[in-house]
Motif scaffolding. Structure first.
Motif, mmCIF file in Angstrom:
data_model
loop_
_atom_site.group_PDB
_atom_site.id
_atom_site.type_symbol
_atom_site.label_atom_id
_atom_site.label_comp_id
_atom_site.label_asym_id
_atom_site.label_seq_id
_atom_site.Cartn_x
_atom_site.Cartn_y
_atom_site.Cartn_z
ATOM 1 N N ILE A 1 3.628 2.590 1.998
ATOM 2 C CA ILE A 1 4.044 2.009 0.715
ATOM 3 C C ILE A 1 3.003 1.569 -0.207
ATOM 4 O O ILE A 1 2.976 1.815 -1.489
ATOM 5 C CB ILE A 1 5.111 1.095 0.840
ATOM 6 C CG1 ILE A 1 6.290 1.463 1.671
ATOM 7 C CG2 ILE A 1 5.587 0.475 -0.438
ATOM 8 C CD1 ILE A 1 7.290 0.336 2.105
ATOM 9 N N GLN A 2 2.358 0.776 0.138
ATOM 10 C CA GLN A 2 1.003 0.264 -0.621
ATOM 11 C C GLN A 2 0.211 1.583 -1.361
ATOM 12 O O GLN A 2 -0.359 1.467 -2.270
ATOM 13 C CB GLN A 2 0.040 -0.632 0.295
ATOM 14 C CG GLN A 2 0.903 -1.853 0.713
ATOM 15 C CD GLN A 2 0.049 -2.821 1.613
ATOM 16 O OE1 GLN A 2 -0.756 -2.456 2.178
ATOM 17 N NE2 GLN A 2 0.677 -4.138 1.820
ATOM 18 N N MET A 3 0.001 2.521 -0.443
ATOM 19 C CA MET A 3 -1.133 3.396 -0.623
ATOM 20 C C MET A 3 -0.159 4.414 -1.689
ATOM 21 O O MET A 3 -0.914 4.821 -2.658
ATOM 22 C CB MET A 3 -1.223 4.452 0.197
ATOM 23 C CG MET A 3 -2.155 4.085 1.467
ATOM 24 S SD MET A 3 -2.799 5.178 2.688
ATOM 25 C CE MET A 3 -3.511 6.376 1.617
ATOM 26 N N ALA A 4 0.925 4.416 -1.570
ATOM 27 C CA ALA A 4 2.033 5.378 -2.916
ATOM 28 C C ALA A 4 1.911 4.694 -3.909
ATOM 29 O O ALA A 4 1.673 5.205 -5.024
ATOM 30 C CB ALA A 4 3.207 5.458 -2.194
ATOM 31 N N GLN A 5 2.095 3.421 -3.907
ATOM 32 C CA GLN A 5 1.848 2.454 -5.197
ATOM 33 C C GLN A 5 0.469 2.600 -5.637
ATOM 34 O O GLN A 5 0.512 2.595 -6.913
ATOM 35 C CB GLN A 5 2.237 0.902 -4.863
ATOM 36 C CG GLN A 5 3.908 0.949 -4.228
ATOM 37 C CD GLN A 5 4.286 -0.702 -3.905
ATOM 38 O OE1 GLN A 5 3.398 -1.177 -3.224
ATOM 39 N NE2 GLN A 5 5.395 -0.888 -4.279
ATOM 40 N N ALA A 6 -0.409 2.284 -4.874
ATOM 41 C CA ALA A 6 -1.893 2.452 -5.586
ATOM 42 C C ALA A 6 -2.364 3.780 -6.159
ATOM 43 O O ALA A 6 -2.893 3.988 -7.206
ATOM 44 C CB ALA A 6 -2.831 2.075 -4.436
ATOM 45 N N LYS A 7 -1.577 4.901 -5.579
ATOM 46 C CA LYS A 7 -1.844 6.239 -6.085
ATOM 47 C C LYS A 7 -1.208 6.467 -7.144
ATOM 48 O O LYS A 7 -1.832 6.896 -8.163
ATOM 49 C CB LYS A 7 -1.398 7.263 -4.953
ATOM 50 C CG LYS A 7 -1.499 8.729 -5.349
ATOM 51 C CD LYS A 7 -2.680 9.090 -5.318
ATOM 52 C CE LYS A 7 -3.004 10.637 -5.502
ATOM 53 N NZ LYS A 7 -4.262 10.942 -5.336
ATOM 54 N N SER A 8 0.000 5.818 -7.285
ATOM 55 C CA SER A 8 0.674 6.028 -8.511
ATOM 56 C C SER A 8 0.247 5.040 -9.608
ATOM 57 O O SER A 8 0.061 5.567 -11.110
ATOM 58 C CB SER A 8 2.106 5.758 -8.340
ATOM 59 O OG SER A 8 2.669 6.407 -7.451
#
Length: 301
Positions: A287-294
């Motif tokens: 979840i954190q990686m998805a948010q950071a990527k976005s």
């Protein structure tokens, strides 16, 4: 006492339609299966099935146990798989369900670096849960749900991942491509191409056409994004997709985005998970990686 085999029997008899078929799936003789259920009925003082000729029908108590079976057995299966993974030194498998067709390309951009950082975690994407993700989360069939339409229910938590604009997609030489934005009435003579989702669950209907009392001339469904855009480029119809996706395809397919309404139609993509699972480090990390990527790409979405 209710045991796992009782729940499995009830589930399989209902699924297979007969004791004989269920016994074959469960690798239990039919007399042993019948005896097991009969003993349970005697212990509980209730009937689980009623007979109508040669047909078995679940009683009210049987229907309740079937619901319990459908809820509990997937959890037991998941627990067994996770424990086996732990015993073999693996962290587990992150099962992701998709309720957002065009988000698959976005997901690939997150999965690749995630697999690099978590080499002992596998990722499995469940496309078949596109239209029943909430039930799949509650049923432990998936661990994360990618959706633009969260249902905030007890036991589930949805984290916003990124914002996007839904736009009308037309061929570059389509008359509508010359407009700054389109109004609902301008689509009344168009063929609207969408993914195979009920119209009431499509943003183009729910938030744009239906409130204005407008319907397209024809509604056609296509499962794959590439074919949909090829159809649009060939002037076979128009579609509604995220702007970021169209910008990615712009160099490959001759289509153009047009704003829906003068203010635009804006949405969010969420990742949903069971609250109890949010403490799982590799799930939370995704979840954190998805948010950071976005967030890093927010200028391009």
């Amino acid at each position: 006492m209710i045991e796992k085999i009782h729940l499995a029997i009830i589930q399989e008899v209902e699924k297979q339609g007969s004791l004989t078929a269920a016994s074959e799936v469960l690798h239990v003789t039919q007399p042993a299966l019948s005896h097991s259920i009969k003993k349970l009925e005697q212990q509980l003082g209730i009937e689980i099935w009623s007979r109508e000729g040669r047909q078995l029908r679940l009683t009210q108590a049987g229907q309740y146990l079937l619901a319990v079976s459908n809820r509990v057995l997937p959890q037991l299966q998941l627990a067994q798989e996770r424990l086996q993974q732990f015993a073999q030194g693996e962290r587990g498998t992150l099962r992701i369900g998709m309720e957002c067709h065009p988000c698959y390309q976005w997901l690939l951009k997150v999965v690749s670096p995630y697999l690099d950082q978590w080499p002992d975690v596998d990722v499995d994407v469940k496309q078949k849960f596109q239209f029943g993700g909430i039930g799949a989360l509650f049923g432990y069939d998936i661990d994360l749900l990618v959706t633009p339409d969260p249902l905030f229910k007890p036991g589930l938590q949805f984290e916003p991942v990124f914002d996007y604009e839904q736009v009308l997609v037309v061929a570059s030489d389509h008359p509508l491509a010359q407009h700054d934005h389109v109004e609902p009435a301008m689509l009344s003579d168009e063929i609207l191409i969408t993914y195979p989702v009920a119209p009431e669950r499509l943003d183009i209907y729910a938030d744009f056409l239906t409130p204005a009392g407008i319907a397209p001339r024809r509604h056609k469904t296509i499962e794959t994004t590439d074919i949909m855009l090829q159809m649009v480029a060939s002037r076979r119809g128009v579609a509604a997709l995220p702007r970021w996706l169209i910008e990615e395809y712009a160099s490959k397919i001759d289509v153009a985005p047009v704003r829906l309404g003068d203010k635009g139609l804006f949405k969010k993509i969420y990742l949903g998970a069971r609250v109890d699972d949010l403490a799982t480090d590799y799930l939370r990390a995704f979840i954190q990686m998805a948010q950071a990527k976005s967030l890093a790409n927010s200028g391009n979405t």
